[in-house]
Design an enzyme around this catalytic site. Sequence first.
Site, mmCIF file in Angstrom:
data_model
loop_
_atom_site.group_PDB
_atom_site.id
_atom_site.type_symbol
_atom_site.label_atom_id
_atom_site.label_comp_id
_atom_site.label_asym_id
_atom_site.label_seq_id
_atom_site.Cartn_x
_atom_site.Cartn_y
_atom_site.Cartn_z
ATOM 1 N N GLU B 44 43.080 34.437 41.458
ATOM 2 C CA GLU B 44 42.910 35.886 41.352
ATOM 3 C C GLU B 44 43.619 36.552 42.530
ATOM 4 O O GLU B 44 43.409 36.187 43.684
ATOM 5 C CB GLU B 44 41.412 36.217 41.388
ATOM 6 C CG GLU B 44 41.111 37.701 41.291
ATOM 7 C CD GLU B 44 39.614 37.996 41.337
ATOM 8 O OE1 GLU B 44 38.841 37.127 41.827
ATOM 9 O OE2 GLU B 44 39.206 39.077 40.873
ATOM 10 N N LYS B 123 41.555 42.838 34.363
ATOM 11 C CA LYS B 123 40.191 42.291 34.465
ATOM 12 C C LYS B 123 39.174 43.211 33.788
ATOM 13 O O LYS B 123 39.164 44.427 34.025
ATOM 14 C CB LYS B 123 39.852 42.127 35.952
ATOM 15 C CG LYS B 123 38.531 41.457 36.267
ATOM 16 C CD LYS B 123 38.423 41.273 37.793
ATOM 17 C CE LYS B 123 37.170 40.531 38.217
ATOM 18 N NZ LYS B 123 37.117 40.348 39.685
ATOM 19 N N CYS B 159 37.974 35.879 37.035
ATOM 20 C CA CYS B 159 36.755 35.836 37.857
ATOM 21 C C CYS B 159 35.487 36.329 37.149
ATOM 22 O O CYS B 159 34.968 35.638 36.277
ATOM 23 C CB CYS B 159 37.012 36.620 39.150
ATOM 24 S SG CYS B 159 35.939 36.117 40.521
#
Lengths: 577, 577
Positions: B44, B123, B159
């Site tokens: 990430e 994300k 994540c």
Amino acid sequence: MPTLRIALAQDNPIVGDLDHNADLIRRAASAATVAGAHLLATGEQSLTGYPVEDLALRHSFVEASRDRLVRLAEEIAADGNGSLPVAVGYLDADGPVGSTTGHGIRNALALLQDGKVLFRYYKHHLPNYGVFDEDRWFVAGHELHLARIGGVDVAFTVCEDVWGGVPFTVAEEAGAGLVININASPYEQGKHERRLAVVKERAAGVGAPVAYLNTVGGQDDLVFDGGSMIVAADGSIISSARRFASELLVTDVECPAASRAIANHSSSLMSTSLHVLSEEPAAIETRIEPTFAPELGRHEEVWEALRLGLADYVNKNGFPSVLLGLSGGIDSAVTAVLARDAIGADRVHTVANPSQYSSQHSLDDAADLAERCGLHHVVEPIQPIVDAYLAEIAVSGLALENLQARVRGVIWMSLSNQHGHLVLAAGNKSEYAVGYSTLYGDSCGGFAPIKDVLKTLVYELANWRNEKARSLGETEPIPENIIMKPPSAELRPDQLDSDSLPDYAVLDGILVGYVDGDAGREDLVEQGYPADVVERIAGLVDRAEYKRRQSAPGTKITVKSFGRDRRLPITNHFRGK
Amino acid sequence: MPTLRIALAQDNPIVGDLDHNADLIRRAASAATVAGAHLLATGEQSLTGYPVEDLALRHSFVEASRDRLVRLAEEIAADGNGSLPVAVGYLDADGPVGSTTGHGIRNALALLQDGKVLFRYYKHHLPNYGVFDEDRWFVAGHELHLARIGGVDVAFTVCEDVWGGVPFTVAEEAGAGLVININASPYEQGKHERRLAVVKERAAGVGAPVAYLNTVGGQDDLVFDGGSMIVAADGSIISSARRFASELLVTDVECPAASRAIANHSSSLMSTSLHVLSEEPAAIETRIEPTFAPELGRHEEVWEALRLGLADYVNKNGFPSVLLGLSGGIDSAVTAVLARDAIGADRVHTVANPSQYSSQHSLDDAADLAERCGLHHVVEPIQPIVDAYLAEIAVSGLALENLQARVRGVIWMSLSNQHGHLVLAAGNKSEYAVGYSTLYGDSCGGFAPIKDVLKTLVYELANWRNEKARSLGETEPIPENIIMKPPSAELRPDQLDSDSLPDYAVLDGILVGYVDGDAGREDLVEQGYPADVVERIAGLVDRAEYKRRQSAPGTKITVKSFGRDRRLPITNHFRGK
């Protein structure tokens, strides 16, 4: 149109001190009843203080807030003020809270009457930028509540709701005749003007008056500046409260009468609930004249923000007195005068710490200022102590400059530990920004009153404060010599700030763009600053982050002051379970 | 089922150092190509480092990240690795950025191939609790991207997506045969086990393997612990990478074949896009054996976290060496050994600063430890300097205790300024929690390696480290006497920690509940702690907030370590426009 007598309690609560804050609200309810008000509003989180930070995540604090609210309703009734509807800001949750349950914590407003909680509104727009972390602490609400009072449908909103605007759109759809907006809105230069503009826009949108109530008082590095106001649908200001001082603002406000049937309905944006308290327009024997607060000039506004922020930090933390080093320079001079204005000369202790590089004029100027202001002043030379270090360890150059600053810091902290003074750090924003201060030296202390004030503004404030004294026929607090001489740290022979920094006008211009704004290095060069200067200053700012992080809190007066270093509020009087 | 050879680059980027980080990715691409991989994933924000904090709000940094991504795609192709699809984490925005445009900043993942950016994924789940502030920096994305590689539809996630789960539900609906999840997941005790549990749950839900890639390395007070892994739909671990070290994990993974037609479709939760890279199952000549990392015991895991956090803070900030005061007590002993393990004995300088209250055994123990570890050790008595202060100002009692600690602090900082050492503060979590340290004294320094380690755990670590040395046939680094003697600050005659604090087992038990947990005072009394002790410790913790806020960063190993005092990352190598 019916007329409502609205009381807005612009008060100064203390974070975590539920009993103190409840007492403020009870006193406001008594005063509002005496004044014949039909409705009293208190500030955002008036019962808990704002911001509660991580206290919001403690189930014991959330429970204490909810319990205290219920007791407060009963107390207001027992005081004989039960018929007055009172809007209270507090901390709530949408169900039981405890170690094992998830969060559903709410930034809430309750309307109290007759010893009971009539409804609980949950703030809709949660700010999560700048000093605000409300997405971290709270969950947003989606139901707007209106109370029909004296034949007027009054809608209740909290702070960011007025900036985001959805609850105001829904209030307009629901036919609100008045919108209450309770705030804990921190001061920044120019913000009061932006508030007025948005309140005017909302009042026009709803087609009814908006009562904007702000908190007042310092809370760590935030200062709430008051300036509550009621604005009519046509944009005119109906009444306004002072800045930087508590006030109960009572105003007779003509509001459009309630027109819709008594039924709850749903907007596509938020649902609404209507609570009927009284259908008949309220009787008012004698109309009261509206009051208008004086407008403040730019320098007076900043000065008052710094003064109140400092006063409340000292007093809410229970310090008997403050101590600061008085170098004979402009920063410590302005800090000392601020301290005197904040808490009175008798609580201000100053100390001059000459070294072998200190000039006699600096010592004289410091003593002159202390005498003009009536401060407790002593002189403690540092050279013998510096020499004791040098007998032990070999230091030279910049390390020796820092050593002198740290010996001063240790003396101040020792006097603080011995006598209970709060040490004030006198650094300004320009020098903190570029790292021109000594960690654990001049930067040490519990509060840094001017840490968010650029050096050029420090000079302007000094001149303004002297001018104010002249206009009142008082002695100028700051000796002219302190304002006129070129700035120097006096840590080596003939040192001047201008040896290693550009003119402060240039430095501050770059800092406004690079720190407060979003300007990159190329943008600043385009604005006309020399490329090599921009490169050097931007590099210093980037590298100074660590020192800034370890410096004391200080009153915030710009959009981006340094530090968002809160976890628990320092000024936190929660003594619950 | 088709087999894909997956390469996961568990690397250690530096926040803001785009060129350094791009080089890491290029090297990983070359190694993955040599290994015959069909897909390479990097962590990430592998291009920008994580967390970028306020750098996300600088338009010049967002632009630099986007520009660097495009150049990186070209460089990977120029290196001869263009046919390898490479997933890169970076910072993006959903349009032009600049001083005048609003935010639409994205925590993004791009898939690169043939010198081009194939797609950009934003994300979906943004964490905003604990150390995470992603609602502040980023806007959430709502489109899932899949790449058909060797006949397998591979979904890409970032994540928190694995914890929130929506993108995994959508990946299952879209028929994904593999889900890549790239992380910058900070270490906490027990977190690795929780990660494994959630990855297993997601793999079962999707019915396909999940490749969980974590970053490694220290970034200010965070440490990313690696431990990347690939988990099959049945919950078995297919391969795993080491903790606390860089590694390219290459694994042959059998994945369900792509079954759906080539068409984008919409879920009710997120839209999806499918990008076809290659339809034919990839050819693999010789299967490679999967690798499995050794599991770490509890103490070794914590030690490695502290060691790596310290090493990266020193090295990423460019310090040549560290310096710390060695008192002869357990905290500075463990800190010194950690420093030696982190950066080598030759870069560790220790100094003993005896006062009139220091015991000879403390001096001897400090010298013994320094000799066992091969550290540079000097003795600098402080009494003559303390006396020089006392000749100037009258101090006694607690103020005198603090004065001694501050004289030591000034000596360390002077040596730091003179020689360039980073000063390490040796305080532990128990004493910082209750405020038992001297502000600008023993708490001063640039990094506090064990600030998140409770005193009881400090002892356990000391014993574990000695035991490890014994098992390797090495000299025990910590003299037994340091571990066995009762703890004392030695700031007045015959002082012991137990004079003013409860047993550390009791203190730490209360702190675990009150600081790390959400236990109120009543909860702790119910757990069996004496009410008066709970009351006193909770009061000390509440009052110590200010000191904690001014202490140095230190590696975080628990859910709630002290301090969330970031604005800009300290270790920030951005040198852009």
